[in-house]
Scaffold this motif. Structure first.
Motif, mmCIF file in Angstrom:
data_model
loop_
_atom_site.group_PDB
_atom_site.id
_atom_site.type_symbol
_atom_site.label_atom_id
_atom_site.label_comp_id
_atom_site.label_asym_id
_atom_site.label_seq_id
_atom_site.Cartn_x
_atom_site.Cartn_y
_atom_site.Cartn_z
ATOM 1 N N ASP A 1 61.873 115.396 -9.146
ATOM 2 C CA ASP A 1 61.993 114.386 -10.189
ATOM 3 C C ASP A 1 62.646 114.999 -11.425
ATOM 4 N N GLY A 2 62.903 114.161 -12.416
ATOM 5 C CA GLY A 2 63.386 114.628 -13.706
ATOM 6 C C GLY A 2 64.890 114.767 -13.798
ATOM 7 N N GLY A 3 65.611 114.310 -12.801
ATOM 8 C CA GLY A 3 67.060 114.443 -12.811
ATOM 9 C C GLY A 3 67.754 113.101 -12.840
ATOM 10 N N THR A 4 69.052 113.151 -12.584
ATOM 11 C CA THR A 4 69.869 111.939 -12.576
ATOM 12 C C THR A 4 70.744 111.899 -11.334
ATOM 13 N N LEU B 1 65.390 112.100 3.641
ATOM 14 C CA LEU B 1 65.158 112.234 2.218
ATOM 15 C C LEU B 1 65.274 110.851 1.589
ATOM 16 N N ASP B 2 64.183 110.382 0.984
ATOM 17 C CA ASP B 2 64.224 109.111 0.252
ATOM 18 C C ASP B 2 64.700 109.417 -1.158
ATOM 19 N N VAL B 3 65.842 108.856 -1.519
ATOM 20 C CA VAL B 3 66.451 109.080 -2.825
ATOM 21 C C VAL B 3 66.379 107.773 -3.601
ATOM 22 N N ARG B 4 65.670 107.815 -4.725
ATOM 23 C CA ARG B 4 65.469 106.612 -5.529
ATOM 24 C C ARG B 4 66.189 106.757 -6.860
ATOM 25 N N GLY B 5 67.095 105.820 -7.139
ATOM 26 C CA GLY B 5 67.757 105.732 -8.428
ATOM 27 C C GLY B 5 67.134 104.580 -9.193
ATOM 28 N N TYR B 6 66.851 104.789 -10.486
ATOM 29 C CA TYR B 6 66.180 103.745 -11.249
ATOM 30 C C TYR B 6 66.529 103.825 -12.735
ATOM 31 N N ILE B 7 66.241 102.730 -13.409
ATOM 32 C CA ILE B 7 66.405 102.634 -14.857
ATOM 33 C C ILE B 7 65.015 102.485 -15.452
ATOM 34 N N LYS C 1 64.644 110.249 -8.321
ATOM 35 C CA LYS C 1 63.465 110.867 -7.715
ATOM 36 C C LYS C 1 63.732 110.969 -6.221
ATOM 37 N N MET C 2 63.355 112.106 -5.608
ATOM 38 C CA MET C 2 63.575 112.309 -4.181
ATOM 39 C C MET C 2 62.280 112.765 -3.528
ATOM 40 N N THR C 3 62.080 112.304 -2.290
ATOM 41 C CA THR C 3 60.916 112.700 -1.522
ATOM 42 C C THR C 3 61.328 112.973 -0.082
ATOM 43 N N LEU C 4 60.976 114.140 0.434
ATOM 44 C CA LEU C 4 61.224 114.453 1.842
ATOM 45 C C LEU C 4 60.268 113.650 2.711
ATOM 46 N N VAL C 5 60.779 113.099 3.807
ATOM 47 C CA VAL C 5 59.958 112.362 4.765
ATOM 48 C C VAL C 5 60.328 112.799 6.176
ATOM 49 N N ASP C 6 59.518 112.394 7.131
ATOM 50 C CA ASP C 6 59.762 112.683 8.549
ATOM 51 C C ASP C 6 59.952 114.183 8.784
ATOM 52 N N ASN C 7 59.001 114.982 8.261
ATOM 53 C CA ASN C 7 59.028 116.440 8.426
ATOM 54 C C ASN C 7 60.318 117.082 7.920
#
Length: 148
Positions: free
Chosen positions: A101-104, A127-133, A117-123
């Protein structure tokens, strides 16, 4: 004979641990999948330096009728009219528990920069990559597939 067997077991265990440790971070090459069409859009290489992640576009998947080396004409600042291939689109992500987290992230399609924000999934295979405002609830998530 006994020493050789123990050495082989320990060596194998170290190799397995090393493979697990490498897959436990987002560092590597990822295929970006469009969340609307389900088709691959790009290959992004994520690297780490001093605990901070960044990601650069290495390849774009384009239709034969599309420009094979498009420029980011909608980007601002240093990225204005720069080639999308080779562009750093992820910056400043740091480990935050099980996430980064904490990036752009920059969307070269519209030139906008979002919090990321990114989260590793499925071992570590996805990679779930979420862009948000503003808040993470106000955004969208793409799933990227590990290529190496």
């Amino acid at each position: 004979m006994k020493k050789l067997s123990i050495g082989m077991i320990l060596g194998g265990a170290l190799l397995a641990f090393n493979a697990f440790a490498q897959s436990a971070t987002p560092v590597g090459l990822w295929k970006n999948i469009d969340d609307v069409s389900g088709k691959p859009k790009a290959m992004i290489r994520i690297t780490e330096s001093d605990g901070v992640l960044q990601g650069k576009i290495e390849k774009l998947y384009r239709e034969p009728t599309e420009d094979p080396n498009p420029k980011c004409d909608k980007c601002d600042g240093n990225n204005k009219d720069k080639p999308i291939i080779g562009m750093t689109i992820l910056r400043g992500l740091k480990a935050d528990g099980a996430s980064y987290d904490g990036g752009t992230i920059i969307d070269p399609h519209n030139g906008a920069t979002y919090k990321c924000k990114m989260t590793l999934v499925d071992n570590g295979k996805k990679l779930d990559v979420r862009g948000y405002i503003g808040f993470s609830l106000l955004g969208r998530t793409q799933t990227w597939i590990r290529e190496e």
